[in-house]
Scaffold this active site. Structure first.
Site, short mmCIF file in Angstrom:
data_model
loop_
_atom_site.label_atom_id
_atom_site.label_comp_id
_atom_site.label_asym_id
_atom_site.label_seq_id
_atom_site.Cartn_x
_atom_site.Cartn_y
_atom_site.Cartn_z
N GLU A 104 14.74 -92.22 -15.14
CA GLU A 104 13.23 -92.37 -15.41
C GLU A 104 12.81 -94.29 -16.01
O GLU A 104 14.79 -94.98 -16.32
CB GLU A 104 12.94 -91.44 -16.83
N HIS A 164 11.19 -88.06 -6.75
CA HIS A 164 11.39 -87.68 -6.69
C HIS A 164 10.00 -87.30 -5.59
O HIS A 164 9.93 -85.83 -6.18
CB HIS A 164 10.49 -87.78 -8.28
N ASP A 174 6.31 -90.18 -7.44
CA ASP A 174 7.67 -91.10 -8.00
C ASP A 174 8.44 -91.23 -7.34
O ASP A 174 9.19 -90.87 -6.97
CB ASP A 174 7.13 -91.27 -9.15
#
Length: 259
Positions: A104, A164, A174
């Site tokens: 992330e 993603h 994303d």
């Protein structure tokens, strides 16, 4: 220098900040992770995202969070899976939580209205949907590269990196068009230590049309003069998605007319 030891990311022999998440299977299907999946957090602070992964009703998690200044927080050991991909399919696999490491990256994602310094662009899965995307700072991208190389060194089963939006294209956007995917892939997989600017230069004497999408059916944004240097964001052959650093305009062009 980063190194993964017993599933923990270390820098110069000391573990990076750990904010542990309990969510995810203990291992992977098939024996080990085969890919890396890049996400943006859609938030301001990476630490707040890591704290969310530590306790949330949806049991969402990820392995690492990378702050805008390049600081890395670890939430899951690399030998354990995480709940980061959701419903997903890629490279003949489904349920990518069971096959991948989730990274992330602290980033707000997109805004429907203009934000100074952000990149206006369509998305590769929706070329005509033009919104503004937060750029990724260079120190953050370098941290993502160093982290990914360390994880791959510890898990040689890893053969690919995806977004993603690649594994769940109907649901997710994303890490988005501001993420320089080709640079990241090259730095992780090509020659081992390749990094730096990833640019192309217009070579056509008559200039080259920058378009809103990958194809001549898409409207022209502007004519780029010969010699224009552009940042490479990604592409789908023979079309490249690029950004013009001076104006922050983003769009698509034909790869035959750039070097």
């Amino acid at each position: 220098m980063y190194k993964v030891k017993t599933g923990i990311l270390q820098i110069d022999g000391k573990a990076v900040t750990q904010i542990a998440s309990p969510y995810g299977p203990d291992g992977y299907r098939g024996g080990g992770p085969v890919g890396l999946i890049m996400h943006y957090t859609a938030g301001r602070s990476g630490r707040s995202s890591a704290r969310y992964f530590a306790s949330n009703a949806d049991q969402v998690s990820a392995h690492f969070v990378v702050e805008r200044d390049g600081t890395i927080i670890q939430c899951r050991r690399t030998m354990a899976a995480a709940h980061h991909a959701g419903r997903s399919v890629y490279n003949g696999l489904s349920g990518l939580n069971h096959h991948t490491i989730g990274i992330e990256i602290a980033n707000l994602g997109f805004s429907p209205s203009e934000v100074p310094g952000w990149i206006k662009s369509g998305h590769k899965n929706a070329p005509t949907w033009a919104v503004w995307w937060e750029p990724y700072p260079d120190e953050q991208l370098r941290a993502v590269i160093d982290l990914s190389r360390a994880v791959r060194a510890a898990h040689p089963t890893i053969k690919w990196v995806a977004g993603h939006d690649d594994v769940a294209p109907g649901r997710k956007t994303d890490p988005g068009p501001a993420f320089p995917f080709q640079r990241i892939k090259d730095a992780i997989f090509a020659d081992g230590a390749v990094d730096g600017d990833n640019t192309v230069t217009v070579t056509s004497d008559s200039g080259l049309n920058l378009r809103k999408g990958p194809g001549v059916e898409h409207d022209v944004i502007k004519l780029l003069p010969k010699g224009t240097v552009l940042s490479l964001l990604g592409g789908t052959s023979p079309w490249l998605q690029v950004s013009e650093p001076v104006s922050a305009l983003s769009g698509w062009l034909n790869a035959r007319f750039v070097d």
